[in-house]
Write an enzyme that holds these catalytic residues in place. Structure first.
Site, PDB file in Angstrom:
ATOM      1  N   ARG A  21       7.953   7.092   5.847  1.00  0.00           N
ATOM      2  CA  ARG A  21       9.070   7.217   6.456  1.00  0.00           C
ATOM      3  C   ARG A  21       9.411   8.824   6.388  1.00  0.00           C
ATOM      4  O   ARG A  21      10.388   9.113   7.213  1.00  0.00           O
ATOM      5  CB  ARG A  21      10.054   6.392   5.632  1.00  0.00           C
ATOM      6  N   CYS A  42       5.645  -9.549 -11.815  1.00  0.00           N
ATOM      7  CA  CYS A  42       6.535 -10.223 -12.616  1.00  0.00           C
ATOM      8  C   CYS A  42       6.768 -11.700 -12.488  1.00  0.00           C
ATOM      9  O   CYS A  42       7.131 -12.333 -13.324  1.00  0.00           O
ATOM     10  CB  CYS A  42       7.997  -9.598 -12.767  1.00  0.00           C
ATOM     11  N   THR A 273       1.041  16.009 -12.374  1.00  0.00           N
ATOM     12  CA  THR A 273      -0.197  16.024 -13.585  1.00  0.00           C
ATOM     13  C   THR A 273      -0.490  17.630 -13.680  1.00  0.00           C
ATOM     14  O   THR A 273       0.020  18.355 -13.131  1.00  0.00           O
ATOM     15  CB  THR A 273      -1.308  15.425 -13.219  1.00  0.00           C
ATOM     16  N   ILE A 278      -2.209  16.769  -7.582  1.00  0.00           N
ATOM     17  CA  ILE A 278      -2.264  15.260  -8.311  1.00  0.00           C
ATOM     18  C   ILE A 278      -0.990  14.766  -9.026  1.00  0.00           C
ATOM     19  O   ILE A 278      -0.333  15.567  -9.881  1.00  0.00           O
ATOM     20  CB  ILE A 278      -3.291  15.170  -9.206  1.00  0.00           C
ATOM     21  N   GLY A 282       4.215   5.332 -12.997  1.00  0.00           N
ATOM     22  CA  GLY A 282       4.074   4.149 -13.172  1.00  0.00           C
ATOM     23  C   GLY A 282       3.719   3.756 -14.746  1.00  0.00           C
ATOM     24  O   GLY A 282       4.097   4.484 -15.625  1.00  0.00           O
ATOM     25  N   ASP A 283       3.115   2.645 -14.924  1.00  0.00           N
ATOM     26  CA  ASP A 283       2.560   2.133 -16.456  1.00  0.00           C
ATOM     27  C   ASP A 283       1.818   3.154 -17.167  1.00  0.00           C
ATOM     28  O   ASP A 283       1.760   3.197 -18.204  1.00  0.00           O
ATOM     29  CB  ASP A 283       2.007   0.914 -16.289  1.00  0.00           C
TER      30      ASP A 283
END
Length: 818
Positions: A21, A42, A273, A278, A282-283
């Protein structure tokens, strides 16, 4: 520009769509080693449990749909096996053809997620042991259930996913047990709030094995045996491993990217990072916990989606958007209960060395006078000096999501408990109360901070000194249905007239059902000169939930048993209804439902039945206790979505004043102060106690003289109390024989003979009773009549009324009057 994304689902798919987008000309490639690029992970437990019936509903977007809409090169079943930052390339393995190739990038995004923890335990690779992470795992579990049709299942781990799996397996008609190494389920909650979940799960026939880990698995002829660390062995047809997850960081580590202290990928505020080209989200990443300021792993879909949007914008426009961190707001449905938390719990605050106060409130989900109000419990943690809100936990049946979101926004915005007081909510009777439960939590916290009340917590009760006094200000009916051991019942409406009964020089903890009447009692006491007073936060409800465990740790194939080892009372099937009176006690807080039950029970005839509904969760236990006390026939009791339904039949047993015995305990009424009768009482009591029986001795009228101290403090008495004091024996050493007393010579001879024959004296027998755990209860009504004060009685004596005696007697098969 060429962007590569490793991993789909919530984080990676969000980044890909947002990148397109923002940049129509870029080349975007997303690698997903599984077959599905964007699905609702989930929702997986609910598909297994048939709540979600259509498998296709799990997929947010297919690879073909993603490509058509966003012009993104989706490469499923292709795994990135290495990152080469120096050359800005990745090495990719096609899992279908086993071919390997490299792909260059300008910017790389890591969204590898987290993997289920599989501890190194013998037998863990068995084909009846499953984990749940993705759609293939779901298909495997679903196929096993549909094909094998298991009757029993064990879930290892009491986290959100584990409990959701337990519920959904139970909905399929499978007997379920949950094994959790910690002493509670749902780690984001404090124990007192998790205890509500424990009770609810046991009510729904889920066995809990808390404080016990798995030592090994063994294949058996009929299934798999789970051997626990305690040595207990449970046999089941299937096992779901839900021990937790760990960030999947192997790729990042091998590429030389920095990892944090918790083992997650280290990122800066821009989600970048240690390699500037990079990004990660998330988890798998460590983020800032906004309450503690420390790094944390917060594996939740909401934060991952927000991070994805920020990463995409920073890649296209440069590092301009900052991800500040998370407070870990989470919510789960556990059968009919909803459980939610935000911010820090007490364990995390203690670990980080952050001081805090805590308070409990129990309210209705909406106005009590409007039908359907359900119990809602809130615990908040806040800074002692500033009142800054540090954490919140909400457990209830309705309106939990709304309240946790109100609380979460205050936490995230560095708000205080004073902000909770001022929160303006939409109010109408079906939705809330004029003082919303969140407002009430703020009001209570403000009282604590401003010194209007000093509180005691449920865990403080056990540590009270022997001289401390617990004053229960509930009604006598409530007190009879259950109380904190050793507490004295003075209803709050009688407190002002009974102030002389309370010593000014002792620590006093006042308690009621949920804390509100306790606060009223506290204010009465402190304004009448009592300085050593505290109010029990959350009242008897919080204490009983935290201290009185449900029947947990039962084998999932065995019949449930009570805590004392006796079989649980089986409620018979509903008889043919002759006449049924309907009572709606919903919205009433304790003792309202019990009072309604008592009133209407008295208006029906023998053999007639009544059906009562109540939303006070404690009523499920209260109605059982009430029926035992009165002899009423409890035909059924059930919790349906937070509403207690009970059907009761009126029987002759109440009118005939029969005693109901469901236990093997022993109860004594000691009415006499004769030396020989006192000796007989304690000889028999010690004999029963030595065989492991629970023994209760209820001292009333003249029997009170037996348990008086030899050395008594000076106490104020009226003229009648002073007269009784002069006429009655002052302690056990002054007791007379019932026969042949001969002006005291008989008593002296009896004691001398006992000493010569090495028979324990009365005082030694009394100490043996204390050592054997014999409960000695002084009748408070008799004390009032005879002018006996608590300070005059032995320290180990507890105080109660006739309801206390009746409660013990009903659990006894021997009841002696001496």
């Amino acid at each position: 520009m060429k962007y590569l994304i490793i991993g789909g689902v919530a984080g990676g798919a969000t980044v890909a769509a947002r990148l397109r987008r923002m940049d129509e000309q870029a080349e975007i490639i997303l690698f997903e080693r599984g077959a599905y690029v964007s699905y609702a992970n989930c929702g997986l437990p609910y598909y297994i449990g048939d709540t979600i019936t259509q498998r296709d509903n799990l997929f947010v977007q297919t690879a073909q749909g993603f490509t058509a809409r966003f012009n993104i090169d989706i490469r499923t079943k292709q795994e990135v096996v290495a990152i080469q930052p120096q050359g800005k390339t990745v090495l990719v393995k096609n899992l279908v053809t086993n071919e390997t190739y490299s792909e260059g990038y300008d910017k790389l995004v890591l969204s590898p997620g987290a993997e289920p923890i599989r501890p190194r335990v013998d037998g863990i690779s068995g084909n009846r042991i499953f984990t749940l992470r993705n759609v293939p795992d779901t298909d495997t579990i679903k196929g096993y259930i549909n094909t094998i049709k298991p009757k029993r299942a064990l879930v290892i781990g009491g986290g959100f996913i584990g409990l959701e799996m337990a519920e959904n397996l139970h909905e399929l008609g499978i007997e379920v047990g949950v094994i959790e190494m910690a002493n509670q389920v749902m780690a984001p909650l404090d124990y007192s709030m998790a205890a509500i979940v424990h009770h609810h799960m046991v009510e729904n026939n889920v066995s809990l094995y808390l404080g016990d880990g798995v030592a090994s698995f063994k294949e058996t002829e009929n299934g798999v045996a789970v051997v626990l660390a305690s040595g207990k062995e449970l046999e089941t047809d299937m096992v779901i491993l839900s021990i937790g997850v760990r960030p999947e960081t192997l790729l990042a580590k091998e590429a030389g990217l920095a990892l944090g202290k918790l083992g997650g990928i280290e990122v800066n505020e821009y989600m970048q990072t240690s390699d500037p080209d990079i990004y990660a989200l998330g988890d798998a990443v460590e983020v800032t916990h906004l309450v503690t300021g420390s790094k944390a792993l917060i594996p939740l879909a909401g934060p991952a989606n927000k991070q994805g949007r920020i990463v995409a914008d920073n890649i296209v426009y440069g590092n301009k958007k900052v991800y500040e961190g998370s407070i870990g707001t989470s919510i789960a449905k556990i059968f009919h209960l909803t459980v939610a938390a935000a911010g820090a719990n007490s364990k995390l605050l203690a670990k980080e060395g952050i001081p805090y106060h805590e308070s409990f409130t129990h309210s209705g989900s909406h106005a009590g006078y409007y039908p359907g109000a359900l119990s809602l419990s809130i615990k908040i943690l806040f800074a002692p000096k500033t009142g800054k809100l540090l954490g919140a936990q909400v457990v209830g049946f309705d309106g939990v999501d709304k309240r946790i979101e109100m609380l979460a926004q205050v936490i995230r915005n560095n708000g205080t408990v004073y902000d909770l007081m001022e929160l303006e909510h939409a109010y109408a009777p079906p939705y809330s109360s004029a003082k919303d439960p969140v407002n009430m939590a703020g009001f209570v916290a403000e009282n604590i901070l401003t010194g209007k009340v000093k509180t005691a917590q449920w865990r403080d009760i056990e540590g009270l000194s022997k001289e401390a006094l617990i004053v229960d200000v509930r009604t006598r009916e409530e007190f009879a249905l259950g109380s904190i051991p050793g507490s004295v019942n003075i209803p709050v409406d009688e407190l002002r007239s009974r102030l002389p009964e309370l010593p000014l020089d002792k620590d006093i903890v006042v308690t009621c059902a949920v804390g509100l009447r306790g606060y009223v009692a506290y204010r009465i006491l402190v304004q009448n000169g009592y300085e050593r007073v505290r109010n029990l936060s959350g009242g008897y409800k919080t204490w009983s939930l935290a201290r009185i465990e449900p029947n947990i740790n039962q084998h999932i194939t065995s019949k449930p048993a009570n805590e004392d080892g006796t079989e649980e009372v089986v409620i018979p099937a509903l008889k043919e209804i002759k006449e049924l009176k309907m009572i709606d006690a919903c919205g009433l807080q304790c003792p309202g439902p019990v009072m309604q039950l008592k009133k209407n029970y008295g208006e029906i005839g023998l053999g007639e039945q009544l059906h009562i509904t109540a939303t006070d969760p404690g009523f499920a236990k209260d109605v059982v206790a009430w029926c035992k006390i009165t002899g009423a026939n409890l035909l059924s009791v059930e919790n349906k979505a937070g509403v207690i339904h009970a059907t009761i039949e009126k029987t002759e047993s109440q009118n005939q004043n029969k005693m109901i015995s469901n236990g093997d305990n022993k109860t004594f009424i000691v009415f006499s102060d004769d030396l020989d009768k006192a000796l007989a009482s304690f000889v028999i009591a010690n004999g029963a106690a030595s065989t492991g029986k629970k023994v209760s001795m209820f001292f009333t009228f003249w029997g009170l003289n037996v348990i008086k101290k030899r050395e008594k403090p000076s106490v104020a008495k009226d003229i009648f109390g002073k007269m009784f004091g002069m006429m009655l024996p002052s302690h056990s050493g002054k007791l007379k024989l019932s026969k042949l007393n001969m002006g005291g010579a008989g008593s002296w001879m009896m004691r001398l003979i006992m000493k010569n024959k090495k028979i324990s004296s009365l005082e030694e027998l009394m100490q043996q009773a204390v050592d054997n755990g014999v409960e000695m209860i002084a009748c408070t009504m008799s004390m009032d009549v005879m002018g006996v004060k608590e300070e005059e009685l032995l320290d180990n004596v507890v105080y109660g009324g006739v309801a206390s005696y009746l409660e013990r007697a009903e659990e006894s098969n021997v009841n002696l009057f001496i």
